[in-house]
Design a protein around this motif. Sequence first.
Motif, PDB file in Angstrom:
ATOM      1  N   ASP A   6     104.585  35.947  -8.723  1.00 25.64           N
ATOM      2  CA  ASP A   6     103.135  36.153  -8.760  1.00 25.64           C
ATOM      3  C   ASP A   6     102.406  35.069  -9.559  1.00 25.64           C
ATOM      4  OD1 ASP A   6     103.120  38.402  -7.132  1.00 25.64           O
ATOM      5  OD2 ASP A   6     103.487  39.764  -8.812  1.00 25.64           O
ATOM      6  N   GLU A   7     102.886  33.848  -9.418  1.00 19.05           N
ATOM      7  CA  GLU A   7     102.163  32.705  -9.949  1.00 19.05           C
ATOM      8  C   GLU A   7     101.383  32.052  -8.809  1.00 19.05           C
ATOM      9  OE1 GLU A   7     105.032  30.132 -11.666  1.00 19.05           O
ATOM     10  OE2 GLU A   7     105.300  31.346 -13.473  1.00 19.05           O
ATOM     11  N   VAL A   8     100.259  31.442  -9.147  1.00 16.55           N
ATOM     12  CA  VAL A   8      99.466  30.741  -8.128  1.00 16.55           C
ATOM     13  C   VAL A   8      99.621  29.237  -8.363  1.00 16.55           C
ATOM     14  CG1 VAL A   8      97.827  32.615  -7.804  1.00 16.55           C
ATOM     15  CG2 VAL A   8      97.347  30.872  -9.516  1.00 16.55           C
ATOM     16  N   ILE A   9      99.881  28.499  -7.279  1.00 17.36           N
ATOM     17  CA  ILE A   9     100.110  27.059  -7.380  1.00 17.36           C
ATOM     18  C   ILE A   9      99.393  26.347  -6.239  1.00 17.36           C
ATOM     19  CG2 ILE A   9     101.845  25.222  -7.324  1.00 17.36           C
ATOM     20  CD1 ILE A   9     103.842  27.129  -8.499  1.00 17.36           C
ATOM     21  N   ALA A  10      98.644  25.306  -6.564  1.00 19.47           N
ATOM     22  CA  ALA A  10      97.936  24.515  -5.551  1.00 19.47           C
ATOM     23  C   ALA A  10      98.922  23.586  -4.873  1.00 19.47           C
ATOM     24  CB  ALA A  10      96.806  23.726  -6.191  1.00 19.47           C
ATOM     25  N   ALA A  11      99.328  23.933  -3.652  1.00 20.45           N
ATOM     26  CA  ALA A  11     100.291  23.109  -2.914  1.00 20.45           C
ATOM     27  C   ALA A  11      99.605  22.002  -2.129  1.00 20.45           C
ATOM     28  CB  ALA A  11     101.115  23.980  -1.972  1.00 20.45           C
ATOM     29  N   ASP A  12      98.300  22.004  -2.078  1.00 18.62           N
ATOM     30  CA  ASP A  12      97.544  20.918  -1.453  1.00 18.62           C
ATOM     31  C   ASP A  12      96.235  20.792  -2.203  1.00 18.62           C
ATOM     32  OD1 ASP A  12      96.957  18.850   0.240  1.00 18.62           O
ATOM     33  OD2 ASP A  12      96.273  20.110   1.893  1.00 18.62           O
ATOM     34  N   ALA A  13      95.526  19.704  -2.004  1.00 17.08           N
ATOM     35  CA  ALA A  13      94.268  19.491  -2.716  1.00 17.08           C
ATOM     36  C   ALA A  13      93.366  18.570  -1.915  1.00 17.08           C
ATOM     37  CB  ALA A  13      94.525  18.899  -4.103  1.00 17.08           C
ATOM     38  N   VAL A  14      92.123  18.967  -1.776  1.00 14.57           N
ATOM     39  CA  VAL A  14      91.116  18.153  -1.100  1.00 14.57           C
ATOM     40  C   VAL A  14      89.912  18.025  -2.029  1.00 14.57           C
ATOM     41  CG1 VAL A  14      89.474  18.043   0.815  1.00 14.57           C
ATOM     42  CG2 VAL A  14      91.824  18.828   1.220  1.00 14.57           C
ATOM     43  N   LEU A  15      89.478  16.792  -2.247  1.00 16.06           N
ATOM     44  CA  LEU A  15      88.258  16.551  -3.021  1.00 16.06           C
ATOM     45  C   LEU A  15      87.553  15.347  -2.421  1.00 16.06           C
ATOM     46  CD1 LEU A  15      86.616  17.512  -5.491  1.00 16.06           C
ATOM     47  CD2 LEU A  15      87.795  15.774  -6.836  1.00 16.06           C
ATOM     48  N   ASN A  16      86.401  15.601  -1.820  1.00 15.91           N
ATOM     49  CA  ASN A  16      85.576  14.539  -1.225  1.00 15.91           C
ATOM     50  C   ASN A  16      84.300  14.413  -2.040  1.00 15.91           C
ATOM     51  OD1 ASN A  16      87.482  14.312   0.845  1.00 15.91           O
ATOM     52  ND2 ASN A  16      86.458  15.854   2.083  1.00 15.91           N
ATOM     53  N   VAL A  17      84.042  13.219  -2.534  1.00 14.64           N
ATOM     54  CA  VAL A  17      82.941  12.979  -3.465  1.00 14.64           C
ATOM     55  C   VAL A  17      81.839  12.185  -2.783  1.00 14.64           C
ATOM     56  CG1 VAL A  17      82.313  11.974  -5.702  1.00 14.64           C
ATOM     57  CG2 VAL A  17      84.578  12.992  -5.376  1.00 14.64           C
ATOM     58  N   ASP A  18      80.598  12.539  -3.080  1.00 18.28           N
ATOM     59  CA  ASP A  18      79.442  11.834  -2.532  1.00 18.28           C
ATOM     60  C   ASP A  18      79.442  10.388  -3.038  1.00 18.28           C
ATOM     61  OD1 ASP A  18      76.908  10.831  -1.883  1.00 18.28           O
ATOM     62  OD2 ASP A  18      75.929  12.756  -2.185  1.00 18.28           O
ATOM     63  N   ASP A  19      79.478   9.442  -2.099  1.00 21.03           N
ATOM     64  CA  ASP A  19      79.490   8.022  -2.476  1.00 21.03           C
ATOM     65  C   ASP A  19      78.320   7.652  -3.371  1.00 21.03           C
ATOM     66  OD1 ASP A  19      81.795   7.508  -1.058  1.00 21.03           O
ATOM     67  OD2 ASP A  19      80.750   6.880   0.762  1.00 21.03           O
ATOM     68  N   ASP A  20      77.157   8.250  -3.091  1.00 19.10           N
ATOM     69  CA  ASP A  20      75.954   7.889  -3.839  1.00 19.10           C
ATOM     70  C   ASP A  20      75.990   8.389  -5.281  1.00 19.10           C
ATOM     71  OD1 ASP A  20      74.841   6.595  -1.660  1.00 19.10           O
ATOM     72  OD2 ASP A  20      73.904   8.424  -0.897  1.00 19.10           O
ATOM     73  N   ALA A  21      76.966   9.240  -5.613  1.00 12.20           N
ATOM     74  CA  ALA A  21      77.061   9.767  -6.977  1.00 12.20           C
ATOM     75  C   ALA A  21      78.155   9.085  -7.788  1.00 12.20           C
ATOM     76  CB  ALA A  21      77.321  11.272  -6.939  1.00 12.20           C
ATOM     77  N   LEU A  22      78.866   8.129  -7.196  1.00 13.72           N
ATOM     78  CA  LEU A  22      79.997   7.525  -7.884  1.00 13.72           C
ATOM     79  C   LEU A  22      79.592   6.766  -9.148  1.00 13.72           C
ATOM     80  CD1 LEU A  22      82.246   6.239  -4.959  1.00 13.72           C
ATOM     81  CD2 LEU A  22      82.719   8.112  -6.549  1.00 13.72           C
ATOM     82  N   PHE A  23      78.335   6.316  -9.214  1.00 13.32           N
ATOM     83  CA  PHE A  23      77.914   5.607 -10.422  1.00 13.32           C
ATOM     84  C   PHE A  23      77.947   6.532 -11.637  1.00 13.32           C
ATOM     85  CE2 PHE A  23      74.044   7.691  -9.071  1.00 13.32           C
ATOM     86  CZ  PHE A  23      73.364   7.981 -10.245  1.00 13.32           C
ATOM     87  N   ARG A  24      77.953   7.849 -11.385  1.00 14.17           N
ATOM     88  CA  ARG A  24      78.034   8.809 -12.491  1.00 14.17           C
ATOM     89  C   ARG A  24      79.474   9.168 -12.842  1.00 14.17           C
ATOM     90  NH1 ARG A  24      73.193  11.461 -10.164  1.00 14.17           N
ATOM     91  NH2 ARG A  24      74.510  12.868  -8.953  1.00 14.17           N
TER      92      ARG A  24
END
Length: 380
Positions: free
Chosen positions: A199-217
């Motif tokens: 009963d442990e939870v584990i992230a077996a995959d990961a998706v993170l898409n970031v707004d290009d216009d915010a990368l300066f932050r």
Amino acid sequence: MRLHEYQAKDVFADAGIPTPPSALATTVEEVVEQAEEIGYPVAVKAQVHVGGRGKAGGILLAEDETEAREAAEDILGMDLKGYTVEKVLVEGAVDFKNELYVGVTMDRGAGQPVAMVSTQGGVDIEEVAAEDPEAIAREHIDPAFGMHPYQARKAVYDAGVPKEVARDVASVLTTLYDLWEDTDASDAEINPLMITEDDEVIAADAVLNVDDDALFRHADLAEMEDEAAEDDLEAKANEYGFDYVRLDGNVGIIGNGAGLVMTTLDLVDYYGGEPANFLDIGGGAKAERVTNALDMVFSDENVDAVVFNIFGGITRGDEVAKGINEALGQFDQIPKPVVVRLAGTNAEEGREILNDELVTVEETLEGAVQRTVEYAEDEQ
């Protein structure tokens, strides 16, 4: 900017989301070394920006050194939906009893972020949404206040997550929302979020898409951009000055305006097709730009048919038609069916000019999209 799985998992782990032990490898020997260090069994996972890696042979399990070596030899260098696999993630395999989906994105219809949970993880969530939408619990979030703890608990409860792990899943969902907000992401997903026998939870995959216009932050994320390398087509699009996004379908889409292209994408989906790309060639449609756009779309091996949606505004329809004829005339053989919808200034004259031996001409966008979807189905 789309992060690779290994990059997203680093971000998730730093935020406190449990992830399996893993290491990046670029050679067969590195895969074997990392597998030995992590301990068998391991998963060897292609690091490319496509969905359905497992079905395409881009994820393999290895129980020992021999299998790890074979998996590395099979995956490294393979062509996976048009991407060449140059690196893999070697990851400790998870002994699980259940797979969940958790995600956060923007619901543009509601004008609010939405957190989602489903007990049907491990499969294409778009298929779940289309075939059994009730299987996905949704909770809209007021961005002025963020996600309240009760909202995370409600989404988990509505999804039917077992009570033994409900608290931990709600915690992961809350953290995922905080990451989505803090990184100016467009999407943050874990599919699957695995539930172990303990009963442990584990992230077996990961998706993170970031707004290009915010990368300066986000200097730390911006540094990952070179590592999250574009494929050849995306690099070529930058060279040509096109707005281009590669997708997973087989219907190529070209238009001269972001709104036109987005509408075409929606209609392809509406009529049962799957878009292969977003390609906006900008104002006008001179022969050189048309040639470059067609060269790009024809180079995508996933594309089975192409719809060209052009509106003649400042550039007249007859000039656009001449440009399309000239562009297609440069190919010795048209490799895939092309359907053209031409509207706007001098559209009728343009349709008469178009060489119907090279393209199929449709007066309406709906007709053009339907015809293209039919062509794409016939080619499969």
